[in-house]
Design a protein around this motif. Structure first.
Motif, PDB file in Angstrom:
ATOM      1  N   MET A 149      -4.899   6.657  24.958  1.00  0.00           N
ATOM      2  CA  MET A 149      -4.801   6.729  23.497  1.00  0.00           C
ATOM      3  C   MET A 149      -5.239   5.424  22.826  1.00  0.00           C
ATOM      4  N   GLY A 150      -5.451   4.396  23.639  1.00  0.00           N
ATOM      5  CA  GLY A 150      -5.813   3.089  23.081  1.00  0.00           C
ATOM      6  C   GLY A 150      -4.619   2.191  22.848  1.00  0.00           C
ATOM      7  N   ILE A 151      -3.498   2.519  23.481  1.00  0.00           N
ATOM      8  CA  ILE A 151      -2.262   1.744  23.313  1.00  0.00           C
ATOM      9  C   ILE A 151      -2.127   0.772  24.471  1.00  0.00           C
ATOM     10  N   LYS A 152      -1.756  -0.476  24.136  1.00  0.00           N
ATOM     11  CA  LYS A 152      -1.591  -1.484  25.190  1.00  0.00           C
ATOM     12  C   LYS A 152      -0.400  -2.373  24.864  1.00  0.00           C
ATOM     13  N   VAL A 153       0.056  -3.132  25.841  1.00  0.00           N
ATOM     14  CA  VAL A 153       1.182  -4.051  25.666  1.00  0.00           C
ATOM     15  C   VAL A 153       0.865  -5.047  24.545  1.00  0.00           C
ATOM     16  N   GLY A 154       1.856  -5.266  23.683  1.00  0.00           N
ATOM     17  CA  GLY A 154       1.698  -6.195  22.570  1.00  0.00           C
ATOM     18  C   GLY A 154       1.285  -5.550  21.277  1.00  0.00           C
ATOM     19  N   ASP A 155       0.858  -4.286  21.316  1.00  0.00           N
ATOM     20  CA  ASP A 155       0.418  -3.624  20.087  1.00  0.00           C
ATOM     21  C   ASP A 155       1.567  -3.494  19.088  1.00  0.00           C
ATOM     22  N   PRO A 156       1.245  -3.577  17.789  1.00  0.00           N
ATOM     23  CA  PRO A 156       2.285  -3.478  16.760  1.00  0.00           C
ATOM     24  C   PRO A 156       2.768  -2.053  16.545  1.00  0.00           C
ATOM     25  N   ILE A 157       4.028  -1.943  16.137  1.00  0.00           N
ATOM     26  CA  ILE A 157       4.646  -0.672  15.769  1.00  0.00           C
ATOM     27  C   ILE A 157       5.357  -0.874  14.439  1.00  0.00           C
ATOM     28  N   VAL A 158       5.218   0.076  13.516  1.00  0.00           N
ATOM     29  CA  VAL A 158       5.965   0.041  12.256  1.00  0.00           C
ATOM     30  C   VAL A 158       6.613   1.393  12.015  1.00  0.00           C
ATOM     31  N   PHE A 159       7.637   1.395  11.180  1.00  0.00           N
ATOM     32  CA  PHE A 159       8.202   2.659  10.737  1.00  0.00           C
ATOM     33  C   PHE A 159       7.141   3.441   9.962  1.00  0.00           C
ATOM     34  N   GLN A 160       7.061   4.736  10.234  1.00  0.00           N
ATOM     35  CA  GLN A 160       6.222   5.605   9.403  1.00  0.00           C
ATOM     36  C   GLN A 160       6.989   5.907   8.129  1.00  0.00           C
ATOM     37  N   SER A 161       6.335   5.719   6.990  1.00  0.00           N
ATOM     38  CA  SER A 161       7.030   5.933   5.722  1.00  0.00           C
ATOM     39  C   SER A 161       6.021   6.309   4.660  1.00  0.00           C
ATOM     40  N   ASP A 162       6.289   7.382   3.936  1.00  0.00           N
ATOM     41  CA  ASP A 162       5.372   7.767   2.869  1.00  0.00           C
ATOM     42  C   ASP A 162       5.659   6.946   1.610  1.00  0.00           C
ATOM     43  N   PHE A 163       4.739   6.991   0.684  1.00  0.00           N
ATOM     44  CA  PHE A 163       4.866   6.290  -0.592  1.00  0.00           C
ATOM     45  C   PHE A 163       5.503   7.263  -1.575  1.00  0.00           C
ATOM     46  N   MET A 164       6.771   7.081  -1.859  1.00  0.00           N
ATOM     47  CA  MET A 164       7.525   8.078  -2.624  1.00  0.00           C
ATOM     48  C   MET A 164       7.884   7.553  -4.004  1.00  0.00           C
ATOM     49  N   GLU A 165       7.493   8.309  -5.016  1.00  0.00           N
ATOM     50  CA  GLU A 165       7.939   8.045  -6.388  1.00  0.00           C
ATOM     51  C   GLU A 165       9.232   8.825  -6.608  1.00  0.00           C
ATOM     52  N   MET A 166      10.224   8.129  -7.144  1.00  0.00           N
ATOM     53  CA  MET A 166      11.481   8.800  -7.457  1.00  0.00           C
ATOM     54  C   MET A 166      11.306   9.625  -8.735  1.00  0.00           C
ATOM     55  N   HIS A 167      12.373  10.289  -9.187  1.00  0.00           N
ATOM     56  CA  HIS A 167      12.304  11.060 -10.436  1.00  0.00           C
ATOM     57  C   HIS A 167      11.842  10.163 -11.575  1.00  0.00           C
ATOM     58  N   ASP A 168      12.366   8.937 -11.637  1.00  0.00           N
ATOM     59  CA  ASP A 168      11.833   7.909 -12.531  1.00  0.00           C
ATOM     60  C   ASP A 168      10.618   7.315 -11.826  1.00  0.00           C
ATOM     61  N   LYS A 169       9.422   7.550 -12.337  1.00  0.00           N
ATOM     62  CA  LYS A 169       8.187   7.183 -11.660  1.00  0.00           C
ATOM     63  C   LYS A 169       8.013   5.670 -11.511  1.00  0.00           C
ATOM     64  N   ASP A 170       8.825   4.895 -12.199  1.00  0.00           N
ATOM     65  CA  ASP A 170       8.768   3.442 -12.029  1.00  0.00           C
ATOM     66  C   ASP A 170       9.487   2.985 -10.762  1.00  0.00           C
ATOM     67  N   LEU A 171      10.244   3.869 -10.135  1.00  0.00           N
ATOM     68  CA  LEU A 171      10.965   3.538  -8.918  1.00  0.00           C
ATOM     69  C   LEU A 171      10.162   4.016  -7.714  1.00  0.00           C
ATOM     70  N   ILE A 172       9.829   3.083  -6.844  1.00  0.00           N
ATOM     71  CA  ILE A 172       8.991   3.372  -5.684  1.00  0.00           C
ATOM     72  C   ILE A 172       9.780   3.073  -4.415  1.00  0.00           C
ATOM     73  N   CYS A 173       9.696   3.994  -3.448  1.00  0.00           N
ATOM     74  CA  CYS A 173      10.391   3.841  -2.174  1.00  0.00           C
ATOM     75  C   CYS A 173       9.374   3.957  -1.042  1.00  0.00           C
ATOM     76  N   THR A 174       9.344   2.958  -0.164  1.00  0.00           N
ATOM     77  CA  THR A 174       8.475   2.997   1.003  1.00  0.00           C
ATOM     78  C   THR A 174       8.795   1.811   1.905  1.00  0.00           C
ATOM     79  N   LYS A 175       8.078   1.676   3.000  1.00  0.00           N
ATOM     80  CA  LYS A 175       8.212   0.525   3.880  1.00  0.00           C
ATOM     81  C   LYS A 175       7.471  -0.681   3.295  1.00  0.00           C
ATOM     82  N   SER A 176       7.751  -1.858   3.796  1.00  0.00           N
ATOM     83  CA  SER A 176       7.012  -3.106   3.566  1.00  0.00           C
ATOM     84  C   SER A 176       6.792  -3.476   2.104  1.00  0.00           C
ATOM     85  N   ILE A 177       7.665  -2.992   1.217  1.00  0.00           N
ATOM     86  CA  ILE A 177       7.658  -3.541  -0.142  1.00  0.00           C
ATOM     87  C   ILE A 177       7.828  -5.052  -0.055  1.00  0.00           C
TER      88      ILE A 177
END
Length: 375
Positions: A149-177
């Motif tokens: 698959m192209g995966i090797k020791v040392g490769d980075p891993i992050v949480f999978q997270s979508d870019f979610m707008e809350m009911h109030d569109k000014d509120l944003i929820c996701t990883k790595s803010i």
């Protein structure tokens, strides 16, 4: 302005950039800053330095953010196709089991496994597994399949997270803010400065490896030699039910940027805002009509690049302007875009008034009059 920050944040949080593996984020920053800065360079470790020259002599002002995010890296690939991993940065063990992840910048999908609830003992159902007990499942039956698959020791891993707008569109929820929002702000800042006169030189800097010891700040501080600096980062918001907000963490999302007057982690890192830089932040927040939330945060595992940057170049006067966000170092960090806009307005004002205030720690008057001879 707010919509542009949101769109850049969407792009940036969709990238994989664990500490030490920030290449995709650095490429994005270089490409976008090159369109608007007078000069952009990337050093051998990935620190991005964008320069905008003022129209008159003045101080060198550094405005910095960091490009990396917390996450993981592959420790070993087992013969049965499962992957064991190490943490990179401060991720709580309680967030691990049952999470979707992306592996490498190609976002190969994986899952941090969790023992079937039907098979857990009563004790197991209550206990949080450590990272050493966890594994990633990529749906492979052997080490060979994983490597294909192209995966090797040392490769980075992050949480999978979508870019979610809350009911109030000014509120944003996701990883790595933390801290991609301030990378977005820095790009927008350079756009906002087009056609504006200011004194001195602006160095817009995005550092690497902040989450693992503030390393990038050390690399660039002595190179740039700023006269003073504003560090842009995020800060935990305490406005949630499981924190005593007013006593422990008086920071709220939606009430403006925060400015930690003092922060530190035991004896490892300590920052105290320079008195003249604090005056500058106060004055420009008032001029921009942007409220600032001032606080101290000592001994609570919070620190920023400022702690190391302050010690470079013989000592750099600085302060922090931070974007509040809930749920630190998780895949569901939450911010209010209006706070990010507030950060941008305050920092833009600081740049436009660059050099108008001296940076003396104290006022020193010559005790000898003009007609007296000094010894």
């Amino acid at each position: 302005m707010k919509e542009r920050i949101k769109n850049r944040l969407r792009d940036l949080t969709g990238l994989v950039g664990v500490s030490g593996s920030e290449q995709e984020v650095v490429k994005y920053l270089y490409e976008h800053l090159s369109l608007i800065a007078d000069e952009v360079k990337v050093d051998n470790n990935g620190n991005v330095i964008a320069v905008k020259n003022g129209t008159a002599p003045g101080p060198n002002l550094m405005v910095s953010a960091h490009s990396d995010e917390v996450g993981f890296c592959i420790k070993n690939i087992l013969e049965n196709g499962f992957i064991v991993f190490d943490k990179v940065g401060g991720v709580p063990d309680s967030l691990l089991q049952g999470r979707k992840v992306w592996i490498t910048t190609n976002k190969i999908p994986g899952i941090i496994g969790v023992k079937s609830g039907h098979m857990q003992t009563a004790e197991e159902s209550k206990r949080v597994k450590t990272v050493r007990e966890c594994y990633v499942d990529v749906g492979a039956a052997s080490k060979h399949q994983v490597e294909n698959m192209g995966i090797k020791v040392g490769d980075p891993i992050v949480f999978q997270s979508d870019f979610m707008e809350m009911h109030d569109k000014d509120l944003i929820c996701t990883k790595s803010i933390d801290n991609r929002v301030n990378c977005a702000i820095l790009i927008e800042l350079f756009h906002e400065l087009k056609g504006n006169d200011f004194a001195g030189t602006l160095f817009g800097v995005v550092t690497v490896r902040e989450e693992v010891g503030l390393q990038g700040a050390v690399m660039v501080g002595d190179t740039i030699k700023p006269d003073y600096a504003i560090v842009l980062d995020t800060i935990p918001a305490g406005d949630v039910p499981d924190i005593d907000t007013e006593k422990s963490l008086p920071v709220y999302i939606g009430k403006g940027p925060a400015c930690p007057v003092s922060d530190g982690v035991a004896a490892m890192a300590f920052t105290y805002i320079h008195p003249k830089v604090r005056e500058i932040i106060v004055e420009q927040s008032e001029e921009a009509n942007v409220p600032i939330q001032y606080l101290t945060l000592n001994g609570d595992a919070y620190t920023t690049d400022a702690a190391k940057l302050a010690l470079t170049n013989g000592g750099v006067p600085l302060g922090i302007v931070a974007t509040p966000r809930r749920y630190s170092h998780s895949p569901v960090e939450l911010l209010n875009l209006n706070d990010a806009v507030g950060v941008l307005k305050v920092v833009k004002g600081i740049i436009l008034h660059n050099g108008e205030k001296d940076l003396n720690f104290i006022e020193i008057k010559d005790r000898y009059s003009t007609d007296q001879e000094k010894p």
